[in-house]
Design an enzyme around this catalytic site. Structure first.
Site: not given
Length: 342
Positions: A179, A205, A231, A281, A302
């Protein structure tokens, strides 16, 4: 079942980070009805979000039929168009929409996973998000079989080195994702993706700012690993644009921000049509977990916000897995003391 009152509060959360995630962060929304039921949802926007809930949305919603969840979403969206569409208004709306879904489950006497056509009691795999190889290694020792490393503050070469170290720590059988949290430019993202491919990374991400659509087009076409994100996006209509243009292979809506469960369900349906994976998310939090249980053929959730300890009944992750119970609605409760000052 008429709505009689709508309130919102931002509970104290020891350990909540001293940044925008708290200042504009989680709010708890409560919707009461004339038949004695109460629904709860978590949205965002901090004090500004509370103001939207207790002015514009309360004015619209009180006296309405709480059973018309999708119709009320359309009304809220239409009435907030002059200042909404994305951002704070949608974050506030998300909490209201989730509270209405909680009421829908409680009225049916079923967990929302069952209302959505799924079932509870099945163990679902989770992944842990961490900021360093050491934190990721801790996740492996806790039983996680999938992990995600934050890399956005690193240069491409540093990020590749960190990912290589993580792979050596966790071995070949653990899934690794990365990410970059909107922190890179296109050249950095391409260099990193090339290096990550050597370590079997599942996705990169949010490497670019959301408004760099041209950059995402090139990245999606040239990256050797899947590109993920979403997200910080709002509404199913916006997600459809990303899917139509092929900018993400994995979309990650935050149900507490994107417009609530009404929008998340739409996003799942769209993703099936476009052959795109959905991985919400903070999916281990109950607000998305019911949708994951019902709508994900290959679920992966997650890890959530560790400071959200005021959500009572939130399922715990055990040896890298999580499962929902049989309580109706979202299956969580809250201390009544939270409402004494509202």
């Amino acid at each position: 079942m008429k709505i009689t009152h709508i309130r919102a509060v931002q509970p104290d959360a020891p350990g909540s980070p001293p940044d925008w995630r708290t200042w504009l962060g989680q709010i708890l929304v409560r919707v009461d009805t004339d038949d004695g039921l109460t629904g709860y949802g978590v949205g965002g926007g901090g004090l500004a979000g509370i103001h939207v809930v207790e002015t514009a949305l309360r004015h619209l919603m009180v006296g309405q039929d709480a059973a018309d969840v999708e119709g009320l979403w359309q009304q809220m969206y239409h009435d907030t168009l002059p200042y909404g569409q994305k951002g704070l208004a949608l974050m506030a709306m998300s909490g209201v929409d989730l509270a209405l879904w909680d009421l829908r489950g409680k009225r049916a006497g079923k967990p929302l996973a069952e209302v959505l056509g799924g079932q509870v009691g099945t163990r679902m795999p989770c992944y842990k998000t961490g900021w360093s190889p050491a934190e990721i290694e801790t996740g492996r020792s806790e039983g996680f079989r999938a992990v995600k490393l934050q890399v956005g503050k690193l240069r491409a070469e540093e990020a590749i080195t960190q990912v290589g170290r993580v792979r050596s720590l966790v071995g070949p059988d653990v899934r690794i994702m990365t990410d970059a949290f909107l922190g890179w430019d296109l050249d950095t993202a391409l260099r990193a993706a090339e290096g990550f491919a050597n370590y079997d990374v599942g996705w990169l991400e949010e490497p670019l700012p959301l408004d760099d659509l041209v950059g995402y087009e090139r990245l999606a076409s040239e990256s050797p690993i899947p590109i993920a994100g979403g997200e910080h996006e709002y509404t199913a209509a916006a997600f459809e644009m990303w899917m139509q243009r092929g900018l993400h292979q994995v979309v990650q809506p935050d149900v507490c921000w994107c417009g609530g469960l009404t929008e998340l369900v739409k996003i799942y349906r769209m993703a099936e049509a476009y052959n795109v994976q959905v991985c919400p998310h903070r999916g281990c939090e109950v607000w998305a977990l019911h949708a994951i249980a019902a709508l994900n053929a290959d679920p992966l959730a997650e890890s959530g916000r560790p400071w959200m300890t005021w959500v009572q009944g939130q399922p715990e992750i055990q040896q890298g897995d999580i499962q929902l119970g049989h309580a109706p609605g979202f299956g969580v409760t809250f201390d009544e003391q939270l409402w004494h000052s509202t």
